[in-house]
Design a protein around this motif. Sequence first.
Motif, short mmCIF file in Angstrom:
data_model
loop_
_atom_site.label_atom_id
_atom_site.label_comp_id
_atom_site.label_asym_id
_atom_site.label_seq_id
_atom_site.Cartn_x
_atom_site.Cartn_y
_atom_site.Cartn_z
N LYS A 243 34.25 32.46 52.32
CA LYS A 243 32.86 32.20 51.89
C LYS A 243 31.90 33.22 52.50
CE LYS A 243 33.44 27.19 51.34
NZ LYS A 243 33.13 25.88 51.94
N ASP A 246 31.10 39.17 51.43
CA ASP A 246 30.07 39.52 50.44
C ASP A 246 30.52 39.10 49.03
OD1 ASP A 246 28.56 41.18 48.48
OD2 ASP A 246 27.66 42.01 50.31
N GLU A 247 29.62 38.46 48.30
CA GLU A 247 29.98 37.92 47.00
C GLU A 247 30.39 39.00 45.99
OE1 GLU A 247 26.76 35.76 45.33
OE2 GLU A 247 25.31 37.39 45.53
N ARG A 250 34.16 39.07 47.01
CA ARG A 250 34.78 37.87 47.59
C ARG A 250 36.03 37.45 46.81
NH1 ARG A 250 30.59 33.58 47.56
NH2 ARG A 250 29.68 34.89 49.19
N ASP A 251 35.98 37.60 45.47
CA ASP A 251 37.11 37.15 44.67
C ASP A 251 38.34 38.05 44.81
OD1 ASP A 251 36.15 39.31 43.30
OD2 ASP A 251 36.28 38.40 41.31
#
Length: 367
Positions: A243, A246-247, A250-251
């Motif tokens: 979480k 960094d978005e 992140r995946d």
Amino acid sequence: MPKILISGYYGFNNIGDEAILKGLIEGVKRIFENVDIVVLSQYPDFTAKKHNVRSIKRTSIGDMFREMKDMDILVSGGGSLFQDVTSKRSIAYYLGIIWLAKRIFKKKVMIYSQGIGPVNKKYNRWMLRQILNSVDVINVRDEKSKLELQTIGVKKDILVTTDTVFGIKRPCLSKGKEVLTKMDRYKDKQYIGISVRPWKNNHDITREVAKLCGKIITELNHTPVLIPFHFHKDLKLMENIKKEVDELYRDKVVLMDEYLYVDEYLSLIGNMDIMVAMRLHGLIFSVLMGVYPVGISYDPKIQSFMHMMNRCDALDVEHINADILFEELKEAIKENSKNVEELEKSLDSFYSMIELQNQKLYELIKS
């Protein structure tokens, strides 16, 4: 047919201790064609099914007495059972079982591939000294453990070998590949495994490991794989780390949130290029599978293992730093072929040590 009762931290979903048990059982079966093995476990049905042995509840005194009556030997097997840092009561439990075997049932006892200490309380040190001086064979997994026992006042001869896990036959990589294929949406990447555990500074661990994941993705073009070893204890920390990444990428972080067992874990780690591990058996699994280990130390046993491979001290968890770890990763990738060659030399040495401790067990049962 010899009968062996095995005591340890089994049936608690800690994959390191389950691997210790697997290595011990495989070692025993290599030296005895026919043998009756009984394991003390938190979940006997689980242990019996996974390891094809008999198992009883570790807290059932009645069952323990019945099995001790006609056993040939108690094996107090593997892990860090004799310490009072992470648990205040476990040392009394494990020593109590040894006391029963020796003083009440007059049976042989072998301390098998133990990691010792730290033992800080005066009474625990006295109890450890009294009871271990009465056993038949003491076998520890590193020189630090031998020194700890000698400092406490144990006078018995102490055989130094290595961790029981090195008695496991290396599994093929296909199982781990299947797991990665199922979990990773970005196929055919190179992987760096990461395994950390909850500790006093969880916030620092979360922040720095998340930062490290970002650097692995953006600067090394590798995929970080978060691998919980003590599944239910480590998983929440791993989730928080993901979480925190960094978005934007992140995946691209793979979180292993499916419970695996020993061979699957080993096979999974065998598919890594490098393994960053805070838990000792994360490092041991990586060496067994020929994957270069990068350590984070929360306990002297981590440094002791690194020294057995002629490596420098691992980064202390109290000073965990993504930039320092990243530099070590870059250097490891650069020196990959040399590192793999050195790992195989270490592994050959560990294999020979395992056979030494199994031979000692054989001689003790036959004597």
